[in-house]
Write a protein that holds these residues in place. Structure first.
Motif, PDB file in Angstrom:
ATOM      1  N   UNK A  24       0.844  -1.198   0.000  1.00  0.00           N
ATOM      2  CA  UNK A  24       0.000   0.000   0.000  1.00  0.00           C
ATOM      3  C   UNK A  24       0.882   1.251   0.000  1.00  0.00           C
ATOM      4  N   UNK A  25       0.456   2.248  -0.788  1.00  0.00           N
ATOM      5  CA  UNK A  25       1.262   3.460  -0.966  1.00  0.00           C
ATOM      6  C   UNK A  25       1.611   4.129   0.363  1.00  0.00           C
ATOM      7  N   UNK A  26       0.635   4.168   1.307  1.00  0.00           N
ATOM      8  CA  UNK A  26       0.890   4.863   2.579  1.00  0.00           C
ATOM      9  C   UNK A  26       2.047   4.206   3.340  1.00  0.00           C
ATOM     10  N   UNK A  27       2.122   2.858   3.256  1.00  0.00           N
ATOM     11  CA  UNK A  27       3.184   2.163   3.998  1.00  0.00           C
ATOM     12  C   UNK A  27       4.505   2.174   3.236  1.00  0.00           C
ATOM     13  N   UNK A  28       4.461   2.171   1.897  1.00  0.00           N
ATOM     14  CA  UNK A  28       5.696   2.311   1.116  1.00  0.00           C
ATOM     15  C   UNK A  28       6.335   3.669   1.415  1.00  0.00           C
ATOM     16  N   UNK A  29       5.505   4.720   1.467  1.00  0.00           N
ATOM     17  CA  UNK A  29       6.007   6.069   1.814  1.00  0.00           C
ATOM     18  C   UNK A  29       6.571   6.076   3.228  1.00  0.00           C
ATOM     19  N   UNK A  32       9.904   4.324   3.403  1.00  0.00           N
ATOM     20  CA  UNK A  32      10.923   5.192   2.795  1.00  0.00           C
ATOM     21  C   UNK A  32      11.368   6.282   3.760  1.00  0.00           C
ATOM     22  N   UNK A  33      10.405   6.916   4.438  1.00  0.00           N
ATOM     23  CA  UNK A  33      10.741   7.981   5.395  1.00  0.00           C
ATOM     24  C   UNK A  33      11.515   7.423   6.585  1.00  0.00           C
ATOM     25  N   UNK A  34      11.088   6.243   7.073  1.00  0.00           N
ATOM     26  CA  UNK A  34      11.774   5.620   8.223  1.00  0.00           C
ATOM     27  C   UNK A  34      13.231   5.302   7.867  1.00  0.00           C
ATOM     28  N   UNK A  35      13.436   4.777   6.650  1.00  0.00           N
ATOM     29  CA  UNK A  35      14.788   4.387   6.245  1.00  0.00           C
ATOM     30  C   UNK A  35      15.678   5.614   6.064  1.00  0.00           C
ATOM     31  N   UNK A  36      15.115   6.687   5.518  1.00  0.00           N
ATOM     32  CA  UNK A  36      15.891   7.935   5.373  1.00  0.00           C
ATOM     33  C   UNK A  36      16.292   8.499   6.722  1.00  0.00           C
ATOM     34  N   UNK A  37      15.334   8.458   7.670  1.00  0.00           N
ATOM     35  CA  UNK A  37      15.575   9.058   8.993  1.00  0.00           C
ATOM     36  C   UNK A  37      16.303   8.096   9.931  1.00  0.00           C
ATOM     37  N   UNK A  38      16.414   6.828   9.524  1.00  0.00           N
ATOM     38  CA  UNK A  38      17.045   5.836  10.398  1.00  0.00           C
ATOM     39  C   UNK A  38      16.189   5.502  11.611  1.00  0.00           C
ATOM     40  N   UNK A  39      14.879   5.721  11.489  1.00  0.00           N
ATOM     41  CA  UNK A  39      13.967   5.457  12.607  1.00  0.00           C
ATOM     42  C   UNK A  39      13.068   4.274  12.328  1.00  0.00           C
ATOM     43  N   UNK A  40      12.162   4.014  13.242  1.00  0.00           N
ATOM     44  CA  UNK A  40      11.234   2.906  13.093  1.00  0.00           C
ATOM     45  C   UNK A  40       9.802   3.394  13.037  1.00  0.00           C
ATOM     46  N   UNK A  41       8.896   2.441  13.098  1.00  0.00           N
ATOM     47  CA  UNK A  41       7.470   2.748  13.148  1.00  0.00           C
ATOM     48  C   UNK A  41       6.853   1.888  14.244  1.00  0.00           C
ATOM     49  N   UNK A  78       6.594  -7.153  -4.823  1.00  0.00           N
ATOM     50  CA  UNK A  78       6.321  -6.368  -3.618  1.00  0.00           C
ATOM     51  C   UNK A  78       7.594  -6.165  -2.810  1.00  0.00           C
ATOM     52  N   UNK A  79       7.574  -5.164  -1.953  1.00  0.00           N
ATOM     53  CA  UNK A  79       8.701  -4.904  -1.063  1.00  0.00           C
ATOM     54  C   UNK A  79       8.551  -5.787   0.177  1.00  0.00           C
ATOM     55  N   UNK A  80       9.572  -6.562   0.453  1.00  0.00           N
ATOM     56  CA  UNK A  80       9.571  -7.374   1.668  1.00  0.00           C
ATOM     57  C   UNK A  80      10.518  -6.754   2.673  1.00  0.00           C
ATOM     58  N   UNK A  81      10.053  -6.608   3.907  1.00  0.00           N
ATOM     59  CA  UNK A  81      10.947  -6.079   4.943  1.00  0.00           C
ATOM     60  C   UNK A  81      10.934  -7.013   6.148  1.00  0.00           C
ATOM     61  N   UNK A  82      12.047  -7.027   6.846  1.00  0.00           N
ATOM     62  CA  UNK A  82      12.134  -7.756   8.119  1.00  0.00           C
ATOM     63  C   UNK A  82      12.366  -6.711   9.198  1.00  0.00           C
ATOM     64  N   UNK A  93      -2.373   9.639  21.642  1.00  0.00           N
ATOM     65  CA  UNK A  93      -3.312  10.308  20.741  1.00  0.00           C
ATOM     66  C   UNK A  93      -2.972   9.889  19.310  1.00  0.00           C
ATOM     67  N   UNK A  94      -3.961   9.862  18.417  1.00  0.00           N
ATOM     68  CA  UNK A  94      -3.674   9.548  17.015  1.00  0.00           C
ATOM     69  C   UNK A  94      -4.288  10.588  16.093  1.00  0.00           C
ATOM     70  N   UNK A  95      -3.679  10.705  14.940  1.00  0.00           N
ATOM     71  CA  UNK A  95      -4.166  11.637  13.921  1.00  0.00           C
ATOM     72  C   UNK A  95      -4.176  10.859  12.605  1.00  0.00           C
ATOM     73  N   UNK A  96      -5.306  10.839  11.914  1.00  0.00           N
ATOM     74  CA  UNK A  96      -5.445  10.112  10.661  1.00  0.00           C
ATOM     75  C   UNK A  96      -5.102  11.049   9.509  1.00  0.00           C
ATOM     76  N   UNK A  97      -4.084  10.682   8.749  1.00  0.00           N
ATOM     77  CA  UNK A  97      -3.680  11.524   7.623  1.00  0.00           C
ATOM     78  C   UNK A  97      -4.556  11.237   6.408  1.00  0.00           C
ATOM     79  N   UNK A  98      -4.435  12.096   5.392  1.00  0.00           N
ATOM     80  CA  UNK A  98      -5.291  11.960   4.202  1.00  0.00           C
ATOM     81  C   UNK A  98      -5.138  10.601   3.512  1.00  0.00           C
ATOM     82  N   UNK A  99      -3.908  10.045   3.563  1.00  0.00           N
ATOM     83  CA  UNK A  99      -3.662   8.760   2.896  1.00  0.00           C
ATOM     84  C   UNK A  99      -4.018   7.560   3.790  1.00  0.00           C
ATOM     85  N   UNK A 100      -4.719   7.818   4.907  1.00  0.00           N
ATOM     86  CA  UNK A 100      -5.148   6.787   5.869  1.00  0.00           C
ATOM     87  C   UNK A 100      -4.003   6.258   6.748  1.00  0.00           C
ATOM     88  N   UNK A 101      -2.862   6.945   6.732  1.00  0.00           N
ATOM     89  CA  UNK A 101      -1.772   6.562   7.643  1.00  0.00           C
ATOM     90  C   UNK A 101      -2.074   7.160   9.015  1.00  0.00           C
TER      91      UNK A 101
END
Length: 196
Positions: A24-29, A32-41, A78-82, A93-101
């Motif tokens: 899904x596009x929201x999780x691919x994005x 990508x952001x996590x890998x650039x920032x060196x962080x997790x989710x 598909x992209x496979x991650x471990x 608290x949570x906030x729902x973004x436009x892409x459903x993330x």
């Protein structure tokens, strides 16, 4: 602390490994952001709703950080991650973004000091060793060894076929000795149900 959430029909525990297929596009994005920032989710268990499509209507309020350890393009394209479980957190608290993330404000949960294993833990350690020989578990590379009660409790809680509500209760348990006691009780209940 803001953390993107990946709601799943599973409960991830610290130190444990999970393989995911991302399409899904929201999780691919997000990946990508996590890998650039060196962080997790954050991985949170779905209580109501589905993994795919709209964000689930209800998810657990305690989850586990997922740190990306490996990734590859799979034969199906598909992209496979471990990922490996990191710190536990509570969703404030949570906030729902436009892409459903889902983006969550989280508070990291305090970990009590680890407790060395003792003779009482021998049976559970033997159970972990037996589980580690299963091909599915072996492929996750979780290992049959545990240095202390935290690791033993997390691995058993993750691998044993408890229902999600029991797994969530184990994830929320701060004290590693209590977690092992709870696992022992759940195992006894499972055995009792089998022979009832």
């Amino acid at each position: 602390m803001k953390l993107p959430l990946f709601p799943l029909n599973t409960v991830l525990f610290p130190g444990c490994t999970l393989d995911l297929q991302i399409f899904e596009a929201r999780y691919l994005d997000m990946i990508g952001r996590c890998m650039k920032a060196g962080g997790g989710f954050g991985v949170v268990c779905i209580l109501q709703g589905d993994e795919v499509g709209l964000a689930p209507s209800a998810h657990a309020m305690v989850g586990c950080e997922a740190l990306i350890r490996d990734f590859q393009r799979q034969d199906n394209g598909l992209l496979g991650i471990r990922v490996q479980g990191g710190r536990r957190f509570r969703v404030l608290d949570t906030e729902l973004q436009r892409d459903q993330l889902l983006l969550a404000e989280v508070k990291w949960l305090h970990e009590l000091p680890d407790v060395p294993l003792d003779d009482r833990d021998e049976d559970l350690l033997a159970l972990l060793a037996a589980l580690a020989e299963h091909p599915l578990v072996e492929s996750l590379d979780i290992g049959s060894h545990a240095n202390g009660q935290h690791a033993l409790g997390n691995k058993l809680a993750y691998l044993l076929p408890f229902d999600d509500h029991d797994k969530l209760r184990l994830l929320e348990t701060d004290d590693p000795s209590h977690r092992l006691d709870d696992i022992q009780h759940l195992l006894e209940k499972m055995q009792g149900d089998l022979f009832a």
